[in-house]
Motif scaffolding. Structure first.
Motif, mmCIF file in Angstrom:
data_model
loop_
_atom_site.group_PDB
_atom_site.id
_atom_site.type_symbol
_atom_site.label_atom_id
_atom_site.label_comp_id
_atom_site.label_asym_id
_atom_site.label_seq_id
_atom_site.Cartn_x
_atom_site.Cartn_y
_atom_site.Cartn_z
ATOM 1 N N ALA A 62 -29.548 56.248 -80.622
ATOM 2 C CA ALA A 62 -28.945 56.720 -81.718
ATOM 3 C C ALA A 62 -29.074 55.994 -82.802
ATOM 4 O O ALA A 62 -28.666 54.489 -82.661
ATOM 5 N N GLY A 63 -29.208 56.405 -84.123
ATOM 6 C CA GLY A 63 -29.482 55.596 -85.217
ATOM 7 C C GLY A 63 -28.727 56.332 -86.351
ATOM 8 O O GLY A 63 -27.625 56.815 -86.076
ATOM 9 N N PRO A 64 -29.139 55.906 -87.743
ATOM 10 C CA PRO A 64 -28.314 56.627 -88.699
ATOM 11 C C PRO A 64 -28.234 58.020 -88.714
ATOM 12 O O PRO A 64 -28.976 58.705 -88.324
ATOM 13 N N SER A 65 -27.074 58.390 -89.397
ATOM 14 C CA SER A 65 -26.680 59.790 -89.159
ATOM 15 C C SER A 65 -27.564 60.531 -90.224
ATOM 16 O O SER A 65 -28.129 60.140 -91.204
ATOM 17 N N GLU A 66 -27.811 62.148 -89.967
ATOM 18 C CA GLU A 66 -28.535 63.069 -90.817
ATOM 19 C C GLU A 66 -28.009 64.264 -90.318
ATOM 20 O O GLU A 66 -27.363 64.755 -89.344
ATOM 21 N N VAL A 67 -28.457 64.993 -91.471
ATOM 22 C CA VAL A 67 -28.039 66.585 -91.544
ATOM 23 C C VAL A 67 -29.300 67.356 -92.241
ATOM 24 O O VAL A 67 -29.936 66.924 -92.934
ATOM 25 N N LEU A 68 -29.679 68.478 -91.685
ATOM 26 C CA LEU A 68 -30.433 69.507 -92.207
ATOM 27 C C LEU A 68 -29.733 70.981 -92.408
ATOM 28 O O LEU A 68 -29.137 71.149 -91.373
ATOM 29 N N VAL A 69 -29.659 71.142 -93.516
ATOM 30 C CA VAL A 69 -29.057 72.527 -93.833
ATOM 31 C C VAL A 69 -30.069 73.486 -94.440
ATOM 32 O O VAL A 69 -30.946 73.273 -95.226
ATOM 33 N N VAL A 70 -29.966 74.688 -93.828
ATOM 34 C CA VAL A 70 -30.846 75.863 -94.181
ATOM 35 C C VAL A 70 -30.192 76.618 -94.891
ATOM 36 O O VAL A 70 -29.060 77.149 -94.452
ATOM 37 N N ALA A 71 -30.367 76.986 -96.006
ATOM 38 C CA ALA A 71 -29.575 78.073 -96.942
ATOM 39 C C ALA A 71 -30.543 79.120 -97.504
ATOM 40 O O ALA A 71 -31.794 78.744 -98.013
ATOM 41 N N ASP A 72 -29.980 80.233 -97.523
ATOM 42 C CA ASP A 72 -30.723 81.451 -98.068
ATOM 43 C C ASP A 72 -29.940 81.894 -99.447
ATOM 44 O O ASP A 72 -28.976 81.221 -99.901
ATOM 45 N N ALA A 73 -29.952 82.862 -99.938
ATOM 46 C CA ALA A 73 -29.571 83.516 -101.213
ATOM 47 C C ALA A 73 -28.134 83.729 -101.115
ATOM 48 O O ALA A 73 -27.179 83.801 -102.024
ATOM 49 N N GLU A 74 -27.718 84.051 -99.788
ATOM 50 C CA GLU A 74 -26.229 84.276 -99.570
ATOM 51 C C GLU A 74 -25.358 83.254 -99.398
ATOM 52 O O GLU A 74 -24.134 83.149 -99.168
ATOM 53 N N ALA A 75 -26.027 81.804 -99.378
ATOM 54 C CA ALA A 75 -25.320 80.694 -99.233
ATOM 55 C C ALA A 75 -24.611 80.264 -100.509
ATOM 56 O O ALA A 75 -24.994 80.447 -101.646
ATOM 57 N N ASN A 76 -23.322 79.807 -100.281
ATOM 58 C CA ASN A 76 -22.422 79.351 -101.542
ATOM 59 C C ASN A 76 -22.925 77.879 -101.940
ATOM 60 O O ASN A 76 -22.923 77.116 -100.966
ATOM 61 N N PRO A 77 -23.289 77.723 -103.027
ATOM 62 C CA PRO A 77 -24.066 76.396 -103.608
ATOM 63 C C PRO A 77 -23.027 75.285 -103.451
ATOM 64 O O PRO A 77 -23.430 74.022 -102.960
ATOM 65 N N ALA A 78 -21.566 75.576 -103.585
ATOM 66 C CA ALA A 78 -20.721 74.628 -103.125
ATOM 67 C C ALA A 78 -20.712 74.040 -101.688
ATOM 68 O O ALA A 78 -20.460 73.060 -101.514
#
Length: 438
Positions: free
Chosen positions: A236-252
């Protein structure tokens, strides 16, 4: 965050975009190897010296804090105790649910019975990072499954503070999971102490826990040293995230999830994959990202992380998840319509967070899933820490006389093909003996 569009980007460009920040293995090992050798040869003296050099812990008298831990080292606000206790229970319940039901027994042919059964790994060393953040959550994620699995010896290791003490949250978790000791060390030196043992640090059979590139290199080194006789959970190394967002996602919501991983360290990486968003919707997320980032106390770390993070634009969810599978993220967040249905498309991810009301933070702390997960694309090959990480599977075979007659001919023929005469005779002698009794 730089933008790339799937329609206009070449395969080569996308491959480069999805590449993690480079790590020079040779440079890292050049630093790590002497540290490991020093601890291996000099034991506690080396640990104390490195604590002063790297952690600025001056005047450390001992490299180990042994149980039972003094109550004064676990003094915490009641709200912190309550939060740890709630998280402990949820993590315990989820990992208890992973226990295998009994022994697997299969009769492969008449008289030939094969079994598989579980035993806990006896001695585990759990690395709790320090550095830029206090991480009692990692102590929970590593310690609770070890307790549930029935490991006989649980050893924590964590960098000391400048006064030589440990954060009371980590001591409290160590107490709750029944840890035998806490080693006051971080980095490759802590890994070496667990792998080889010192005058006061017990040697362990397996080392688990996340860390920086030096910790990871140390784990890889000792796991390849037959003299250490130790395994590891994952690289395990540095932390990471991938977010998938469509038109219904809240920008905040999207911005907050990206930033929750960007604040881990400048070497962390965050990726946003958008599905059919307009220019106005993209700008809304970028504005939220900037506004929220400026309000964070770790904004300088966030800037470093965001500098090598990207936004990828796609037209549909299939394209988005395909890109995610190529990247194989540690954390995958699905802020999309019908998020639960999209999980069927996910092939490679450490842990998946489904829907608008499931921030990655709940997995980091209190939902019950484990947050010690494969990074750097290793989600293609490795699982995150779970109960099976702390156990090993033994197998057994039990044959009757008839079973040996049924399978013996095949065994002897294959041994003959491989020219292993002793193997062939181990069966043949028994069959001859049985025939002599007729």
């Amino acid at each position: 965050m730089a933008r790339f569009n799937l329609k206009t980007s070449t395969p080569k460009e996308l491959k480069e975009v999805l590449q993690r920040p480079a790590q020079k293995a040779s440079d890292i090992m050049g630093i790590v190897t002497p540290i490991i050798e020093s601890v291996k040869q000099r034991g506690d003296v080396a640990l104390i010296e490195y604590a002063e050099k790297f952690d600025k812990a001056v005047g450390l008298k001992s490299a180990v804090l042994s149980a039972p831990f003094p109550p004064e080292l676990m003094q915490l606000p009641q709200e912190t105790i309550d939060a740890i206790d709630l998280s402990f229970e949820n993590i315990r319940k989820f990992h208890e649910g992973q226990k295998e039901a009994g022994t697997l027994v299969v009769e492969t042919m008449p008289g030939v019975r094969c079994s598989r059964f579980v035993r806990p790994i006896e001695r585990v060393g759990l690395y709790i990072p320090g550095g830029t953040a206090v991480l009692p959550s990692t102590a929970l994620m590593l310690g609770v499954p070890a307790l549930v699995a029935g490991c006989k010896k649980i050893i924590f290791t964590s960098p000391p503070r400048k006064d030589g003490s440990l954060t009371p949250e980590i001591v409290y978790v160590a107490h709750k999971v029944g840890a035998e000791a806490i080693v006051l060390a971080g980095g490759a030196q802590a890994v070496a102490a667990l792998a080889y043992g010192t005058e006061t640090v017990p040697k362990v059979d397996k080392i688990l826990g996340p860390g920086n590139q030096f910790v990871t290199a140390g784990k890889m080194f000792v796991s390849n040293d037959t003299g250490a006789g130790v395994s590891i959970d994952m690289p395990a190394g540095p932390s990471e995230v991938l977010v998938v967002a469509d038109a219904e996602a809240n920008p905040a919501f999207v911005a907050s999830d990206l930033l929750s991983q960007a604040e881990h360290g400048v070497d962390s990486q965050v990726i946003l994959i958008t599905v059919g968003l307009t220019e106005e919707q993209l700008v809304a997320i970028e504005e939220e990202l900037e506004k929220q980032a400026l309000a964070l106390p770790r904004v300088d770390i966030v800037r470093g992380s965001i500098s090598h993070s990207v936004t990828l634009q796609t037209d549909n969810i299939e394209e988005a998840i395909e890109l995610s599978n190529q990247y194989a993220p540690e954390h995958l967040i699905l802020q999309i319509k019908d998020a639960a249905k999209a999980v069927d498309l996910v092939q490679h991810a450490g842990s998946v967070f489904i829907g608008h009301w499931t921030p990655e933070s709940v997995g980091d702390y209190s939902a019950g899933v484990n947050h010690s997960l494969p990074t750097y694309g290793y989600a293609r090959q490795y699982s995150g820490v779970n109960l099976s990480t702390y156990v090993k599977h033994l197998t057994s075979s039990e044959l009757t006389e008839q079973g040996l007659r049924n399978v013996g001919g095949a065994v002897m023929q294959l041994a003959k093909v491989e020219e292993l005469e002793a193997h062939r005779r181990a069966v043949g002698i028994r069959l001859e003996w049985l025939d002599s009794r007729k």
